[in-house]
Enzyme design. Structure first.
Site, short mmCIF file in Angstrom:
data_model
loop_
_atom_site.label_atom_id
_atom_site.label_comp_id
_atom_site.label_asym_id
_atom_site.label_seq_id
_atom_site.Cartn_x
_atom_site.Cartn_y
_atom_site.Cartn_z
N PHE A 146 51.12 87.73 75.87
CA PHE A 146 50.85 88.02 77.28
C PHE A 146 49.73 87.10 77.74
O PHE A 146 48.69 87.01 77.09
CB PHE A 146 50.43 89.48 77.47
CG PHE A 146 50.20 89.83 78.91
CD1 PHE A 146 51.27 90.08 79.75
CD2 PHE A 146 48.91 89.86 79.45
CE1 PHE A 146 51.07 90.38 81.10
CE2 PHE A 146 48.70 90.15 80.79
CZ PHE A 146 49.79 90.42 81.62
N ASP A 231 43.98 82.15 73.82
CA ASP A 231 43.79 83.12 74.91
C ASP A 231 43.02 84.29 74.32
O ASP A 231 43.58 85.13 73.62
CB ASP A 231 45.15 83.55 75.45
CG ASP A 231 45.03 84.61 76.55
OD1 ASP A 231 43.94 85.21 76.67
OD2 ASP A 231 46.03 84.83 77.26
N LYS A 260 38.51 89.57 81.14
CA LYS A 260 38.33 91.01 80.86
C LYS A 260 36.85 91.40 80.60
O LYS A 260 36.12 91.63 81.54
CB LYS A 260 39.24 91.46 79.72
CG LYS A 260 40.71 91.53 80.15
CD LYS A 260 41.56 92.42 79.26
CE LYS A 260 42.90 92.72 79.90
NZ LYS A 260 43.97 91.82 79.53
C1 LIG Z 1 44.85 90.89 80.35
C2 LIG Z 1 45.24 89.61 79.74
C3 LIG Z 1 45.50 88.48 80.54
C4 LIG Z 1 45.51 88.53 82.05
O1 LIG Z 1 44.25 88.80 82.59
P1 LIG Z 1 44.15 89.18 84.15
O2 LIG Z 1 42.67 89.30 84.37
O3 LIG Z 1 44.90 90.46 84.33
O4 LIG Z 1 44.75 88.07 84.90
C5 LIG Z 1 45.78 87.28 79.91
N1 LIG Z 1 45.81 87.20 78.58
C6 LIG Z 1 45.57 88.26 77.77
C7 LIG Z 1 45.61 88.09 76.29
C8 LIG Z 1 45.30 89.51 78.33
O5 LIG Z 1 45.10 90.57 77.54
#
Ligand SMILES: *Cc1c(COP(=O)(O)O)cnc(C)c1O
Length: 410
Positions: A146, A231, A260
């Protein structure tokens, strides 16, 4: 003058686009790892705003920082810089491999910047005539990953359901299985400009990269002159007990994205990279009006200073054991789990065959017992509490979780 009725959950459906299905509980106040709803009922918060509220709710230092910055300067845009933005970038570069920082407002935007940078870097340094005659613009990502909800990041993300109906999507993106080095070895080539991965797939069910895999991905990227993007939007800023999860592996990316937890609840994201790679984003190539906003950066600087303290990071590892042992003890009695997958305070209780697809039922049952939890897919109950949640709050929350489990099992 219009007199407004007090707000309730039914009103949400009247005025909001129906893409979310929030609980009927509306919290109005929080303190540390506790929340209170409109009726004054107290909840233990094991959700932490989806791995965001690393210092819990209303942490006095963050509240103080926000207030004092709020009285000085809210916003300038990137036509001017500001002190908190520079100080935060200094801290992030001191604490990591990175030498340069780009600010955004969310995880998706940090990833968008990373992916655009990877394309631009390859376009600049590896044009076809210097790259065995092929264009270098392909991105490889992993199934079940994700990376956010913009069109580029849902296209790169490894869950087709998030792209459905939004096509045509950007091209030059392919997916292989996570933790399958052979599959990556087959797919990667001189056309690959970047490989993007979560060191632990969060939304995908708390699945960690194996040491061999992550080292192998690094080696394949090096072999093919592809940038490696980690990420760390979910795993970053202390969540796993290291400041960033890559530090647990001893494998360094070329670009790292973080959001986050970075703002502890104030929206901010960032892309970290090296001086050499950063060079490709020359003046005018990318930007964000709010990126580097002084309120966000001041709060984030305070978050980073507290979380990077070794005693806080050690505490995360100790609290991990309370969660794992507590959940295993519950499982001894009720036999609901296959396993507990975890790193620090990123914890996934994986439901066994009998409870497949029922994670949401556990979330609802927990809420009835005044405990907030998350799911990660249909089969995993996820816990991402404050990193400074007290041991007593963990024990009380687990006792509530056990009561919730008992209601489902009986
Ligand atoms: C939550 C998340 C995102 C997206 O972050 P947003 O602030 O909602 O755009 C991207 N990568 C990972 C691994 C995430 O957990």
């Amino acid at each position: 003058m219009t007199v407004r009725k007090s707000v309730n959950r039914e009103m949400f459906d009247d005025v909001m686009v129906p893409n979310y299905a929030p609980s009927y509980v509306i919290p109005v106040r929080g303190e540390g790892a506790k929340l209170w709803d409109q009726n004054g009922d107290e909840y233990i918060d094991f959700a932490g705003g989806i791995a965001v509220n690393v210092l819990g709710h209303a942490h006095p230092v963050l509240v103080g920082t926000l207030k004092s910055q709020g009285e000085k300067l809210w916003h300038l845009s990137n036509v001017l810089t500001n002190e908190p933005a520079i100080r935060l970038a200094q801290r992030l570069t001191e604490l990591t491999f990175a030498e340069k920082v780009f600010y955004a407002n969310s995880g998706a935007e940090a990833n968008e910047a990373a992916l655009k940078l990877a394309r631009r870097y390859a376009w600049e340094y590896f044009p076809a005539d210097k790259n065995n005659g092929v264009e270098k613009n392909e991105i490889i990502a992993f199934n079940n990953s994700f990376h956010g909800r913009t069109l580029f990041t849902v296209s790169v993300g490894g869950q087709a359901k998030y792209r459905e109906g939004f096509e045509p999507v950007p091209g030059g993106i392919s997916h292989v299985d996570y933790n399958d080095l052979d599959a990556l070895a087959v797919k990667i080539s001189d056309k690959t400009c970047a490989v993007i991965m979560e060191p632990i797939e969060g939304e995908g069910g708390i699945v960690a990269a194996t040491q061999t895999f992550i080292e192998g991905v690094r080696a394949l990227c090096d072999k093919h002159n592809a940038l490696l993007i980690f990420d760390e939007v979910q795993t970053g800023v202390g969540r796993t007990g290291a400041f960033y999860a890559y530090m647990n592996y001893g494998v360094t990316p070329d670009i790292l994205t973080t959001a986050k937890a970075l703002g502890g609840g104030f929206p901010i994201g960032a892309m970290l990279t090296t001086t050499d790679i950063a060079k490709s984003l020359v003046i005018g190539t990318h930007g964000s009006t709010y990126g580097g906003n002084p309120l966000a950066c001041a709060v984030s600087e305070a978050v980073v200073n507290i979380v990077s303290d070794p005693t806080v990071l050690e505490g995360v590892k100790k609290k991990n054991l309370l969660f794992v042992d507590g959940l295993m003890a519950i499982n001894e009695k009720y036999n609901i789990l296959d396993e507990v997958r975890s790193a620090g305070l990123l914890v996934g209780a994986v439901l066994n065959e009998q409870w497949q697809g029922k994670a949401q039922d556990f979330l609802m049952a927990a809420q009835n017992e005044k405990l907030m939890v998350l799911v990660a897919g249909p089969d995993v109950v996820r816990f991402t509490p404050s990193l400074i949640i007290t041991d007593d709050e963990i024990k009380e929350g687990l006792a509530r979780f056990e009561r919730a489990v008992a209601t489902l099992v009986s």
